[in-house]
Design an enzyme around this catalytic site. Structure first.
Site, short mmCIF file in Angstrom:
data_model
loop_
_atom_site.label_atom_id
_atom_site.label_comp_id
_atom_site.label_asym_id
_atom_site.label_seq_id
_atom_site.Cartn_x
_atom_site.Cartn_y
_atom_site.Cartn_z
N ARG A 1 -12.35 3.44 -1.13
CA ARG A 1 -13.34 3.43 -0.05
C ARG A 1 -14.63 2.81 -0.57
O ARG A 1 -15.10 3.17 -1.67
CB ARG A 1 -13.61 4.85 0.44
CG ARG A 1 -14.47 4.86 1.68
CD ARG A 1 -14.69 6.24 2.18
NE ARG A 1 -15.42 7.04 1.19
CZ ARG A 1 -15.75 8.32 1.38
NH1 ARG A 1 -15.40 8.92 2.48
NH2 ARG A 1 -16.39 9.00 0.45
N LYS B 1 -5.47 -7.20 -9.47
CA LYS B 1 -4.02 -7.32 -9.27
C LYS B 1 -3.37 -8.19 -10.34
O LYS B 1 -3.73 -9.35 -10.52
CB LYS B 1 -3.77 -7.91 -7.88
CG LYS B 1 -2.34 -7.88 -7.44
CD LYS B 1 -2.27 -7.83 -5.93
CE LYS B 1 -0.93 -8.21 -5.39
NZ LYS B 1 -0.82 -7.93 -3.96
N ARG C 1 3.11 -9.73 0.93
CA ARG C 1 3.33 -8.68 1.92
C ARG C 1 2.47 -8.92 3.14
O ARG C 1 1.45 -9.57 3.07
CB ARG C 1 2.98 -7.31 1.32
CG ARG C 1 3.98 -6.83 0.28
CD ARG C 1 3.53 -5.51 -0.33
NE ARG C 1 3.53 -4.45 0.66
CZ ARG C 1 2.47 -3.68 0.93
NH1 ARG C 1 1.33 -3.85 0.30
NH2 ARG C 1 2.56 -2.73 1.84
#
Ligand code: BTN
Length: 266
Positions: A264, A130, A65
C-alpha cells in the site's frame, strides 16, 4: 547497431546441468518466436509429451499475466516454457503458479542466490523488484496439463520502457554474474521436477511452509486490485493449503483467489 547474435544453444550443457533428470525433459531452442507459451501450447494441443520445453532468444510477442506485454531483450533474459502433464490422480493445478515461483526461487538458491522473495501469486522478487515472471496456462481439454512460461531477467533488459526502470531486478546482481542460460535453465527445470513430484503427491499443502518462508509481504499492509477500480487494503496473513491469499481487511479475513497485490502506498 544490431546486437550480436547469441551463441547457439548448447544442448549438451543443458543435459549436464539436468543430470539424472535429463530424461524427464525434451528441450527445443529457437532463435525467435512470437511467444514460447503460444508456440508450446500449440504443440501441447497436438499431443506433445510432458517435459517438453521451448526456449527462445527473442520473443516478438512475449505475454505476461492479465494481458500485459512481457519485455525481454536477447541475451538479457531467459525466456522459456515448459509443458507439464500431471496424472489424473494428482492434485488440481489451482496453486500450480505458486509452486512454480517456489521452484524458481529454490533453483536460484542452488546457484548461491539469497534474499529471493515471492509475491502472491507468482512473482519472484529481489529487493522488492521483479526478478522473474510466470505465466501458467492450462491446456484446453486436458485440465491437468499446463504450459508454464517463465521469464527470468539475467541482466537489466535493454530497451526497457522508462516506467519499468526501478522495478526490475536481474540475476547478475543476485549472483554477481549471470550463469549461462543452459545452466540456469537446467537448475530451474530440476527444481520444477522435484516440486511438481511433491505437488502431485501431496498438493500445495506440502509446499506451503517453504512458500511462506519466502513470502515477500508476510504481515504487511497491501492493496489488492481484483478489477480495474475495485481495490481494498488489508494485512497479508499468508496463504492457505490451496494457495489462496489470506488477507485481514476491515470486513474480516478474506480468502483471495485472484487479483494483484502491491504494497500500500505510504
Ligand atoms: C508476468 O509476470 O506477467 C508473467 C510473465 C511471463 C513471461 C514468460 S517469458 C516466456 C513465456 N512466454 C511468454 O509469452 N510469456 C512467458
Amino acid at each position: 547497431m544490431a546486437a550480436a547474435p547469441l551463441a547457439p544453444f548448447d544442448y549438451a550443457a543443458l543435459t549436464a546441468a539436468l543430470g539424472d533428470d535429463a530424461c524427464r525433459f525434451d528441450a527445443d531452442a529457437v532463435v525467435e518466436c512470437d511467444s514460447t507459451n503460444t508456440r508450446l501450447m500449440a504443440r501441447a494441443e497436438a499431443g506433445a509429451p510432458s517435459g517438453s520445453v521451448l526456449v527462445a532468444d527473442i520473443q516478438t510477442a512475449g505475454r505476461g499475466r492479465r494481458g500485459r506485454i512481457w519485455h525481454s531483450a536477447p541475451g538479457d533474459s531467459l525466456t522459456f516454457s515448459l509443458l507439464w502433464r500431471f496424472t489424473p490422480q494428482s492434485q488440481a493445478p489451482a496453486a500450480l503458479s505458486l509452486a512454480v515461483g517456489l521452484a524458481v526461487a529454490q533453483a536460484l538458491e542452488t546457484q548461491g542466490g539469497r534474499g529471493i522473495a515471492l509475491k502472491w501469486p507468482n512473482d519472484v522478487l529481489l529487493a522488492e523488484r521483479k526478478l522473474a515472471g510466470i505465466l501458467v496456462e492450462l491446456v484446453p481439454g486436458a485440465p491437468k496439463s499446463a504450459v508454464i512460461g517463465i521469464g527470468l531477467n539475467l541482466r537489466q533488459p535493454a530497451g526497457l520502457p522508462d516506467e519499468l526502470h526501478g522495478s526490475v531486478a536481474a540475476v547478475d546482481e543476485l549472483l554477481g554474474m549471470a550463469p549461462s542460460r543452459e545452466a540456469l535453465l537446467g537448475a530451474v527445470l530440476k527444481a520444477a521436477a522435484a516440486i511438481f513430484d511433491n505437488y502431485a503427491a501431496a498438493g500445495f499443502a506440502a509446499l506451503r511452509p517453504a512458500w511462506e518462508a519466502h513470502h515477500a509481504y508476510a504481515g504487511r499492509i497491501v492493496r489488492l486490485i481484483q478489477e480495474p477500480g475495485i481495490e481494498r487494503d488489508g494485512r497479508c496473513v499468508g496463504v492457505d493449503d490451496d494457495g489462496a491469499l489470506l488477507l485481514d481487511t476491515a470486513a474480516g479475513r478474506e480468502r483471495v483467489i485472484s487479483g494483484e497485490v502491491s504494497l500500500r502506498p505510504a
